[in-house]
Enzyme design. Structure first.
Site, short mmCIF file in Angstrom:
data_model
loop_
_atom_site.label_atom_id
_atom_site.label_comp_id
_atom_site.label_asym_id
_atom_site.label_seq_id
_atom_site.Cartn_x
_atom_site.Cartn_y
_atom_site.Cartn_z
N ARG A 1 0.83 -1.21 0.00
CA ARG A 1 0.00 0.00 0.00
C ARG A 1 0.86 1.26 0.00
O ARG A 1 0.49 2.28 -0.60
CB ARG A 1 -0.93 0.00 1.21
N HIS B 1 18.16 -3.19 4.63
CA HIS B 1 19.43 -3.88 4.39
C HIS B 1 20.47 -3.51 5.45
O HIS B 1 21.31 -4.34 5.81
CB HIS B 1 19.95 -3.56 2.99
N ASP C 1 14.88 -8.83 -2.16
CA ASP C 1 15.71 -7.92 -1.38
C ASP C 1 15.94 -8.53 -0.01
O ASP C 1 15.67 -9.71 0.21
CB ASP C 1 15.07 -6.52 -1.29
#
Length: 290
Positions: free
Chosen positions: A68, A89, A144
């Site tokens: 969203r 990360h 990712d």
């Protein structure tokens, strides 16, 4: 009322808990949550205690990115997603580089970035009802949070490609069978089992655990057996010179001698066996919460 999506809870037994705490959103990663995760992980890295426990509040561990928040941004979508990934990360790197053991407890959904976040732990316990799904390509994205780095190393390139390209769902038992996680437990046992594991590690031989983890994570020697063996020799010799190892070795030999004497008297003992620590009681009250 505390509404932070990520919290740090420090327990008096040396367990430092990193808790995803936004159950109403499935602990999804938007920029606010990713930045909170980065910042709280930095706090943990500054003082990791004896072991770190990564777990989540609610029915799901982490459902991945908050779609969203990714939509409706037009040309700003790419920069926004990059900012979310960059913050997340930083947290993954900090967890991976912690010198102490990291235990993750996974229940419900671990999807997208939630998988990378779980797999960065040294030990991963999952509820049998847990579900693991990459889900990236189903929505036109690529992995990712380290998922494409951890998966081939844990399950091999073939299964990693299958999971990433087809988005196949793994149950907790599937994940254990394929080596994605350490073990599954009953849903109602997960929190206790994960905390007990972290507490036992925190109470263990700290220097030995840190040295062992450094060997497991040493990228510099991983591809060179000669260098890795030299590093093993260096570390075990350093530890053997230390007071903790000498005290533990002496204690073990004393226990063995006593067991041998008792065994000679009763014929029932088995000398030389290591005893398993008893099950600790309920989790202690935390001494601090961030």
């Amino acid at each position: 009322m505390d509404t932070e999506p990520v919290r740090v809870v420090r327990h008096p037994d040396g367990v430092v808990e990193l808790r995803l705490d936004d159950p109403g959103r499935g602990n999804a990663l938007d920029l606010r949550t990713a930045e909170a995760l980065r910042d709280m992980t930095a706090q943990v890295a500054a003082d990791p205690g004896g072991a770190v426990l990564l777990r989540a509040t609610g029915a799901n561990f982490c459902v991945g990115g908050d779609l969203r928040s990714f939509t409706g941004l037009g040309a700003k979508t790419g920069p926004y997603v990059h900012a979310v990934a960059t913050a997340a990360h930083a947290a993954v790197r900090a967890l991976h580089e912690l010198p102490v053991p990291v235990v993750a407890a996974v229940r419900g959904a671990a999807a997208g970035g939630g998988i990378g976040l779980a797999l960065v732990a040294d030990l991963v316990l999952a509820a049998r009802s847990a579900r693991f799904r990459l889900a990236y390509t189903a929505i036109g994205l690529s992995p990712d949070c380290g998922a494409s780095w951890f998966l081939p190393r844990l399950v091999g390139p073939r299964l990693a490609a299958d999971l990433i390209l087809t988005n196949r769902v793994l149950t907790g038992d599937d994940a254990e069978r394929h080596g994605l996680i350490s073990r599954t437990v009953g849903d109602d046992e997960l929190d206790e089992a994960a905390y007990r594991t972290a507490a036992e590690l925190a109470a263990g031989a700290g220097e030995a655990l840190r040295a062992s983890k450094s060997l497991l994570c040493d990228d510099d020697t991983r591809g060179d057996l000669r260098r890795h063996l030299a590093e093993e020799a260096r570390l075990i010799a350093r530890l053997a010179d230390g007071p903790e190892a000498q005290a533990r070795m002496a204690s073990f030999l004393t226990s063995r001698s006593r067991a041998a004497v008792a065994g000679g008297a009763t014929g029932a003992s088995r000398p030389g066996r290591l005893t398993v620590p008893g099950k600790p009681g309920p989790e202690p009250e935390p001494k601090s919460v961030s």
